[in-house]
Design an enzyme around this catalytic site. Structure first.
Site, short mmCIF file in Angstrom:
data_model
loop_
_atom_site.label_atom_id
_atom_site.label_comp_id
_atom_site.label_asym_id
_atom_site.label_seq_id
_atom_site.Cartn_x
_atom_site.Cartn_y
_atom_site.Cartn_z
N ARG A 1 -20.90 -16.31 -23.04
CA ARG A 1 -21.93 -17.27 -22.64
C ARG A 1 -21.95 -18.41 -21.83
NH1 ARG A 1 -26.66 -16.92 -25.75
NH2 ARG A 1 -27.04 -19.09 -25.67
N ARG B 1 -15.56 -22.53 -14.44
CA ARG B 1 -15.62 -22.39 -13.01
C ARG B 1 -14.60 -23.67 -12.39
NH1 ARG B 1 -20.69 -25.25 -14.12
NH2 ARG B 1 -22.25 -23.43 -14.21
N ARG C 1 -26.53 -17.27 -39.06
CA ARG C 1 -26.44 -18.62 -39.40
C ARG C 1 -27.63 -19.40 -39.39
NH1 ARG C 1 -22.43 -20.31 -42.14
NH2 ARG C 1 -21.77 -21.92 -40.72
N ARG D 1 -23.11 -30.72 -33.48
CA ARG D 1 -23.69 -31.55 -32.15
C ARG D 1 -24.67 -32.35 -32.50
NH1 ARG D 1 -25.75 -26.20 -28.89
NH2 ARG D 1 -27.67 -25.77 -30.18
N GLU E 1 -27.02 -31.42 -36.03
CA GLU E 1 -27.23 -30.10 -36.28
C GLU E 1 -25.97 -29.80 -37.35
OE1 GLU E 1 -27.55 -27.61 -32.97
OE2 GLU E 1 -29.59 -28.46 -32.41
N TYR F 1 -29.35 -12.14 -30.02
CA TYR F 1 -29.06 -13.40 -29.78
C TYR F 1 -29.57 -13.79 -28.37
CZ TYR F 1 -26.31 -17.97 -29.36
OH TYR F 1 -25.54 -19.24 -29.23
N ASP G 1 -32.06 -15.57 -25.59
CA ASP G 1 -32.70 -17.11 -25.00
C ASP G 1 -33.87 -16.79 -24.71
OD1 ASP G 1 -30.12 -18.08 -25.06
OD2 ASP G 1 -29.32 -17.79 -23.29
N1 GDU Z 1 -18.97 -23.04 -27.85
C1 GDU Z 1 -17.76 -23.75 -28.18
N2 GDU Z 1 -17.63 -24.94 -27.94
C2 GDU Z 1 -18.57 -25.70 -27.54
C3 GDU Z 1 -19.71 -24.97 -27.49
C4 GDU Z 1 -19.91 -23.67 -27.49
O1 GDU Z 1 -16.81 -23.07 -28.41
O2 GDU Z 1 -18.54 -26.99 -27.19
C5 GDU Z 1 -19.01 -21.70 -28.46
C6 GDU Z 1 -19.47 -21.33 -29.54
O3 GDU Z 1 -18.62 -20.16 -30.43
C7 GDU Z 1 -20.79 -20.91 -29.40
C8 GDU Z 1 -20.93 -20.27 -28.26
O4 GDU Z 1 -19.81 -20.83 -27.35
O5 GDU Z 1 -21.61 -20.19 -30.91
C9 GDU Z 1 -22.28 -20.34 -27.51
O6 GDU Z 1 -22.47 -21.49 -27.20
P1 GDU Z 1 -24.01 -22.08 -26.63
O7 GDU Z 1 -24.00 -23.50 -26.20
O8 GDU Z 1 -24.56 -20.84 -25.76
O9 GDU Z 1 -24.79 -21.87 -28.08
P2 GDU Z 1 -26.26 -22.11 -28.53
O10 GDU Z 1 -26.92 -20.82 -28.66
O11 GDU Z 1 -26.23 -22.86 -29.88
O12 GDU Z 1 -26.77 -22.98 -27.35
C10 GDU Z 1 -28.03 -23.41 -27.48
C11 GDU Z 1 -28.95 -22.71 -26.51
C12 GDU Z 1 -28.09 -22.96 -25.07
C13 GDU Z 1 -28.21 -24.44 -24.70
C14 GDU Z 1 -27.52 -25.14 -25.81
C15 GDU Z 1 -27.34 -26.64 -25.78
O13 GDU Z 1 -28.90 -21.28 -26.53
O14 GDU Z 1 -28.83 -22.40 -24.20
O15 GDU Z 1 -29.36 -24.96 -24.69
O16 GDU Z 1 -28.06 -24.99 -27.21
O17 GDU Z 1 -26.51 -27.07 -24.90
#
Ligand code: GDU
Length: 366
Positions: free
Chosen positions: A170, A174, A247, A278, A298, A346, A348
């Site tokens: 996800r 870059r 979760r 976070r 959270e 999962y 969005d």
């Molecule tokens: N991850 C990390 N480190 C980080 C962030 C993410 O390892 O700092 C990994 C985790 O495994 C996580 C995965 O990447 O489960 C996906 O991360 P996301 O940020 O996509 O996870 P969330 O679904 O919790 O994110 C949600 C929304 C995003 C965005 C984000 C806020 O789905 O679109 O809004 O909250 O930054």
């Protein structure tokens, strides 16, 4: 008699209801919570739209979906660029030239690439079978250790080696100085908050809150020809094949008597020893200038039956179990299953909308 009973007033249910109404159908939307909107619902505290169920940032590549949501409420220019705090040091996300500079003081893409190639080469030899292997092969050991492992394991309550690889895909990687968390063309937050989107979608549609579908399933289903179910698919079938795992999150909201707490909407805490993943500071989603601020920590935890289900755990055992429920769902007459919980996906926000629009197009197009 309604045409549709829609169980759940989140995005899937609201879009379905809106499209059904447009096609001359009548809907009754019910939700067990005391408000509409599912997890995109915001509560106004101190003049700030507080994302009660975690950060929701709208992003999509699909112009039709972007125009669709903007037809209910204009969106602002918010661009998600979260920071990661690891042991008191700040790093930019997603993984980009700013992050590489902060980690290794490299200033050019070539220098960064050299380090990443050195750290990833030995993991690239075989196809990744889990999140850890995927991450190591993509970004290497330094980033994995500081920015991924701790965050991921507390977020999911499982070892990174027991998690599916796709979760980490996800996040973009870059070699430009670009902190935009998403690659999508369109991104933003509804001006005035997400409730305006929900209220627009559900305008002139009969909605009842505080109604638990399972407490009066038969009576409710008698009110309509068909049901659209957007809750947990395992709960619909009374957990017959066992529970699907999710979760959950516990949110700790605080009002602070200062105008600006962290200078950014989202700061991730990536080390394992800090119990929350976070901190959100909601005013920054809408460039708020209110005198006070509201922050949310959270804390991830297992959903079980009691806690709100947020993230489907799409590992192999759960996927197998879900497939059994999906088979049952196919044979369930006059019931449509849709959304993150009913499809155990999962999704969005833009994907949920896309899925509801595809479904209604299929049903209502001549
Ligand atoms: N991850 C990390 N480190 C980080 C962030 C993410 O390892 O700092 C990994 C985790 O495994 C996580 C995965 O990447 O489960 C996906 O991360 P996301 O940020 O996509 O996870 P969330 O679904 O919790 O994110 C949600 C929304 C995003 C965005 C984000 C806020 O789905 O679109 O809004 O909250 O930054």
């Amino acid at each position: 008699m309604y045409d549709y009973l829609i169980v759940g007033a989140g995005l899937y249910g609201a879009v379905f209801a809106h499209e059904a109404k447009k096609n001359g159908k009548t809907c009754l939307v019910i939700d067990k919570r005391k408000h509409l909107g599912g997890n995109i619902y915001c509560e106004n505290i101190e003049g700030i739209n507080v994302h009660k169920y975690g950060a929701h940032i709208f992003h999509t590549n699909d112009k039709n979906i972007w125009d669709y949501v903007n037809s209910f409420v204009p969106f602002n220019r918010y661009t998600n660029s979260p920071l990661a705090n690891y042991k008191g040091q700040l790093y930019n996300l997603p993984f980009n030239m700013n992050t590489f500079y902060q980690l290794w003081q490299v200033k050019t893409p070539q220098e960064a690439l050299t380090i990443i190639e050195k750290q990833t080469s030995k993991y690239k030899e075989k196809e990744p079978t889990n999140l850890e292997e995927q991450a190591l092969g993509l970004v290497g050991e330094d980033i994995y250790t500081k920015l991924i492992k701790g965050y991921t394991e507390k977020q999911w309550g499982r070892k990174a080696t027991d998690l599916p690889a796709f979760i980490i895909k996800r996040l973009p990687l870059r070699f430009t100085f670009d902190n935009n968390y998403f690659n999508d063309t369109y991104q933003g937050i509804p001006i005035g908050g997400y409730n305006r989107l929900i209220n627009g979608l559900l305008a002139d549609i009969t909605c009842r809150t505080n109604v638990d579908f399972f407490e009066q399933k038969e009576e409710l289903q008698k009110l309509a020809h068909k049901t659209v179910f957007t809750g947990k698919i395992d709960s619909y079938f009374d957990y017959k094949f066992g529970q699907l795992e999710y979760r959950s999150l516990r949110f700790e909201h605080e009002i602070l008597d200062i105008p600006n707490y962290q200078g950014n909407a989202v700061v991730n805490y990536t080390e394992a020893s800090i119990p929350y993943t976070r901190i959100l500071e909601h005013k920054h989603f809408e460039f708020g200038k209110q005198p006070k601020t509201v922050i949310t920590k959270e804390y991830p935890l297992e959903a079980g039956i009691k806690n709100e289900p947020y993230y489907p755990v799409n590992d192999a055992p759960n996927t197998q179990r879900y497939n059994k429920y999906k088979e049952l769902a196919k044979n369930e007459k006059n019931v449509i299953f849709g959304g993150r919980l009913a499809e155990y996906k999962y999704y969005d926000m833009h994907q949920v909308i896309g899925s509801a629009l595809a479904k209604t197009r299929k049903i209502f197009s001549p």
